[in-house]
Design a protein around this motif. Sequence first.
Motif, PDB file in Angstrom:
ATOM      1  N   LEU A   1      -5.436   6.530   1.459  1.00 15.68           N
ATOM      2  CA  LEU A   1      -4.574   5.198   0.834  1.00 15.68           C
ATOM      3  C   LEU A   1      -4.325   5.773  -0.751  1.00 15.68           C
ATOM      4  N   VAL A   2      -3.201   6.262  -1.068  1.00 16.89           N
ATOM      5  CA  VAL A   2      -2.515   6.528  -2.755  1.00 16.89           C
ATOM      6  C   VAL A   2      -3.263   5.680  -2.898  1.00 16.89           C
ATOM      7  N   SER A   3      -2.415   4.017  -3.551  1.00 18.24           N
ATOM      8  CA  SER A   3      -3.220   3.262  -4.128  1.00 18.24           C
ATOM      9  C   SER A   3      -2.854   2.143  -2.922  1.00 18.24           C
ATOM     10  N   VAL A   4      -3.773   0.556  -3.517  1.00 15.46           N
ATOM     11  CA  VAL A   4      -3.005  -0.340  -2.845  1.00 15.46           C
ATOM     12  C   VAL A   4      -2.944  -1.997  -4.163  1.00 15.46           C
ATOM     13  N   ARG A   5      -1.642  -2.240  -4.388  1.00 11.67           N
ATOM     14  CA  ARG A   5      -1.692  -3.005  -5.922  1.00 11.67           C
ATOM     15  C   ARG A   5      -1.078  -4.525  -4.717  1.00 11.67           C
ATOM     16  N   VAL A   6      -1.177  -5.278  -5.967  1.00  6.99           N
ATOM     17  CA  VAL A   6      -0.589  -6.678  -6.006  1.00  6.99           C
ATOM     18  C   VAL A   6       0.404  -6.671  -6.414  1.00  6.99           C
ATOM     19  N   LYS A   7       1.657  -6.900  -5.608  1.00  9.99           N
ATOM     20  CA  LYS A   7       2.930  -7.070  -6.352  1.00  9.99           C
ATOM     21  C   LYS A   7       3.205  -8.138  -7.264  1.00  9.99           C
ATOM     22  N   ARG A   8       2.466  -9.104  -5.873  1.00 11.34           N
ATOM     23  CA  ARG A   8       2.376 -10.622  -6.851  1.00 11.34           C
ATOM     24  C   ARG A   8       1.474 -11.171  -6.194  1.00 11.34           C
ATOM     25  N   ALA A   9       1.122 -11.941  -7.604  1.00  9.06           N
ATOM     26  CA  ALA A   9      -0.139 -12.988  -7.508  1.00  9.06           C
ATOM     27  C   ALA A   9       0.473 -14.578  -7.770  1.00  9.06           C
ATOM     28  N   ASP A  10       0.345 -15.415  -6.643  1.00  5.96           N
ATOM     29  CA  ASP A  10       1.444 -16.229  -6.992  1.00  5.96           C
ATOM     30  C   ASP A  10       0.670 -17.874  -6.462  1.00  5.96           C
ATOM     31  N   LEU A  11       0.882 -18.440  -7.421  1.00 10.96           N
ATOM     32  CA  LEU A  11      -0.300 -19.767  -7.191  1.00 10.96           C
ATOM     33  C   LEU A  11       0.830 -21.002  -5.748  1.00 10.96           C
ATOM     34  N   PRO A  12       0.606 -21.958  -4.770  1.00 11.57           N
ATOM     35  CA  PRO A  12       1.048 -21.842  -4.003  1.00 11.57           C
ATOM     36  C   PRO A  12       2.033 -22.803  -4.492  1.00 11.57           C
ATOM     37  N   ASP A  13       3.396 -23.663  -3.919  1.00 11.35           N
ATOM     38  CA  ASP A  13       3.938 -24.250  -4.604  1.00 11.35           C
ATOM     39  C   ASP A  13       3.857 -25.654  -5.219  1.00 11.35           C
ATOM     40  N   GLU A  14       2.759 -26.314  -4.726  1.00 13.24           N
ATOM     41  CA  GLU A  14       1.948 -27.585  -4.740  1.00 13.24           C
ATOM     42  C   GLU A  14       2.016 -26.922  -6.072  1.00 13.24           C
ATOM     43  N   ASN A  15       0.731 -25.875  -6.383  1.00  8.85           N
ATOM     44  CA  ASN A  15      -0.195 -25.645  -8.139  1.00  8.85           C
ATOM     45  C   ASN A  15       0.890 -25.698  -8.748  1.00  8.85           C
ATOM     46  N   ARG A  16       1.719 -24.731  -8.287  1.00  4.63           N
ATOM     47  CA  ARG A  16       3.362 -24.497  -9.277  1.00  4.63           C
ATOM     48  C   ARG A  16       3.885 -25.652 -10.096  1.00  4.63           C
TER      49      ARG A  16
ATOM     50  N   ALA B   1       1.238  -1.578  -0.257  1.00  9.73           N
ATOM     51  CA  ALA B   1       0.509   0.010  -0.150  1.00  9.73           C
ATOM     52  C   ALA B   1       1.173   1.663   0.275  1.00  9.73           C
ATOM     53  N   MET B   2       0.357   2.365  -0.763  1.00 10.13           N
ATOM     54  CA  MET B   2       0.907   3.379  -0.857  1.00 10.13           C
ATOM     55  C   MET B   2      -0.193   4.289  -0.077  1.00 10.13           C
ATOM     56  N   TRP B   3       0.812   5.061   1.210  1.00  5.02           N
ATOM     57  CA  TRP B   3      -0.404   6.068   1.952  1.00  5.02           C
ATOM     58  C   TRP B   3       0.229   7.554   2.109  1.00  5.02           C
ATOM     59  N   ARG B   4      -0.026   8.050   2.838  1.00  3.16           N
ATOM     60  CA  ARG B   4       0.218   9.378   2.892  1.00  3.16           C
ATOM     61  C   ARG B   4      -0.359   9.617   4.749  1.00  3.16           C
ATOM     62  N   ILE B   5      -0.602  11.321   5.236  1.00  3.66           N
ATOM     63  CA  ILE B   5      -0.682  11.693   6.325  1.00  3.66           C
ATOM     64  C   ILE B   5      -1.310  12.910   5.768  1.00  3.66           C
ATOM     65  N   GLU B   6      -2.473  12.365   5.639  1.00  2.59           N
ATOM     66  CA  GLU B   6      -3.251  13.293   5.006  1.00  2.59           C
ATOM     67  C   GLU B   6      -3.829  15.110   6.256  1.00  2.59           C
ATOM     68  N   ASP B   7      -4.197  14.385   7.065  1.00  7.70           N
ATOM     69  CA  ASP B   7      -4.375  15.586   8.515  1.00  7.70           C
ATOM     70  C   ASP B   7      -3.626  15.166   9.819  1.00  7.70           C
ATOM     71  N   ALA B   8      -3.198  14.965  10.120  1.00  8.16           N
ATOM     72  CA  ALA B   8      -2.032  14.770  11.042  1.00  8.16           C
ATOM     73  C   ALA B   8      -2.871  15.349  12.283  1.00  8.16           C
ATOM     74  N   GLU B   9      -3.801  16.010  12.751  1.00  8.84           N
ATOM     75  CA  GLU B   9      -5.020  16.480  13.513  1.00  8.84           C
ATOM     76  C   GLU B   9      -5.065  15.159  14.312  1.00  8.84           C
ATOM     77  N   LEU B  10      -5.946  14.343  12.334  1.00 12.35           N
ATOM     78  CA  LEU B  10      -7.062  13.210  13.327  1.00 12.35           C
ATOM     79  C   LEU B  10      -6.169  12.470  13.531  1.00 12.35           C
ATOM     80  N   PHE B  11      -4.862  12.496  12.743  1.00 12.66           N
ATOM     81  CA  PHE B  11      -3.748  11.137  12.266  1.00 12.66           C
ATOM     82  C   PHE B  11      -3.673  10.863  14.387  1.00 12.66           C
ATOM     83  N   VAL B  12      -2.770  11.796  14.805  1.00 11.26           N
ATOM     84  CA  VAL B  12      -2.457  11.599  16.469  1.00 11.26           C
ATOM     85  C   VAL B  12      -3.811  11.071  17.641  1.00 11.26           C
TER      86      VAL B  12
END
Lengths: 284, 320
Positions: free
Chosen positions: A161-176, A90-101
Amino acid sequence: MMKLLITALVVFVVVLIMLSSFLFTVDETEQVVVQRFGEIRRVITEPGLYFKQPFIENVTRFDRRIQLYDIPTERIYTMDKKTLLVDTYAMWRIEDAELFVMTMRTVNNALTRIDDVVYSNVRNVFGKVDFDDIISEKRSELLETVTDQARAEVKQFGIDLVSVRVKRADLPDENREAVFERMRSERIREAGLIRAEGEREATEIRAEADKEAQLIIAEATKQAQILRGQGDADSLTIFASAYSQDPEFFEFLKRMEVYETSLIDSVFVLTPEMEFIERFLSDN
Amino acid sequence: MDERDFFGEEKGQVFKKVPKFVIVLVFLGAVAIYFATGLFVVGPAEVGLVKIFGKHTSTATPGLNYHLPFPIGSVVVVNTASLRKEEIGFETVAPGRYITVERESLMLTGDNNIVSVELVVQYYVSEPEKYAFGVIPDTDIIKFTSEAILREEVAAGTMDAVLTVERDTISARVAERIQMEFDFMDIGLQIQNVYMQEVSPPRQIIAAFDDVNNARQDRTKFTNDAERYRNDVVPRARGEAASITRAAEAYAAQKVLAATGETERFLNMLREYETAPEITRTRLYLEMLDNVLSNSTKTVVTGAEGLIRFLDLTPEERGH
């Protein structure tokens, strides 16, 4: 002289220390929350030099830049009961520091919360679709849904939350391994098909060649028979046109020939009644 | 005890001996060094972002520059020309030497196969302020973004397409989408190039893929062998056909020649016969008789009784 210099130095240092207790800077990359005994007084997002009341106000600095949170790999079950190892970030940044604290207090708390929110949303969204949809161009759409939902949930904590991405979507070893096995057998089948196809082509070419050769011979044989027949016919014509000029003489000649060839080496009994002998006897 | 006193005296004496102008010099030196903390060099293709109390106030060009001394001023130098690089699926361990990182390189395709893809993303800083104040140094943001987008694009295609025709399309799409992401995050980065390096089947099954290529070679070999057979058999047949035809032609010609010869002889004799038919007939007859009788056994019998005797026929054979 000496004393003057030393005094100047001491004064300078003391002034610096005093200044630092009621002055502070905010960098381009930072935002600052000024608190008095835990009560939020101000939030500063513009860089520059600022005053605070010494000793009773303290400043907490937060990053203003986009932060990266690499969420640990999770095992996800799709709607068609397949397992997928999904490694998100996830990429994120603190947008509202007051709320964050007020809500999170520290970055570590925030990461835990982001982890929870993203994880549950990834599970929810991916769990409602088939495996093939995750491994396809639909993934971007699904991730947008995850991002949107998670973004709405963390907004109350002052987090963007700037964005959420899937870096990898892999099969478990046995399926692979199973996929590798399938790919391997597909290739083996393809190779076999190509070789068989090659053999078929080769056999076709050979058969075609044999046929061509046989036809060439047959055609030549046909031509040969025609030529021979022509020769025979021509010779018959020649004979006929010659012999028809005097068939009687031809017959005579032929007869002579037949006598000659068939009577030679025979035993002849010659009697006096025969003209030939009679003349012979009377001549004598 | 004595020794300590001796040293103490010695120290005091040394301090007192230093002339005043030296102390002033040292003091001025210290002040100069303090102000010198504001000196900085901006190299070619770099920019210096000068900050006063943390706030960006001016931008310095290449050369020797000066900002207010610590802690008032500070500078961030950003290189805007050099290409920065992210490697996905492999690592450069030394110039020209690479190792594949399977954890990154293996990815699923849209048709549920797995391929190994190695990608290089080259980018540079186009807006130094945004980059310097917007990106945490040594962050994985660029690498993760590239990796995620690459995987999405590979997952959109089939294995065969990824391995062959779509390579360039994919790298172009990846470049475009990373740039969109950069623009969205507003971090002052510009993609220069995205290169697909090695795109191949996974190491574990590469032998099977190679065998498909071998099979293609075999196929060509099979058909070439068959072509060679054809090139042997057909000309041979043509040769044989020619020989059959020639033989028939020879037969026909020989037949005609023989007939011509024979009839020519007949016609010659006919001509002779026509001038004196009786004579010729008799002559031919006698010649025949001569030829036959001279090559035969002859017995001359003068009476019928003698014939019977001569033949020595038994009464049974006589019939009566």
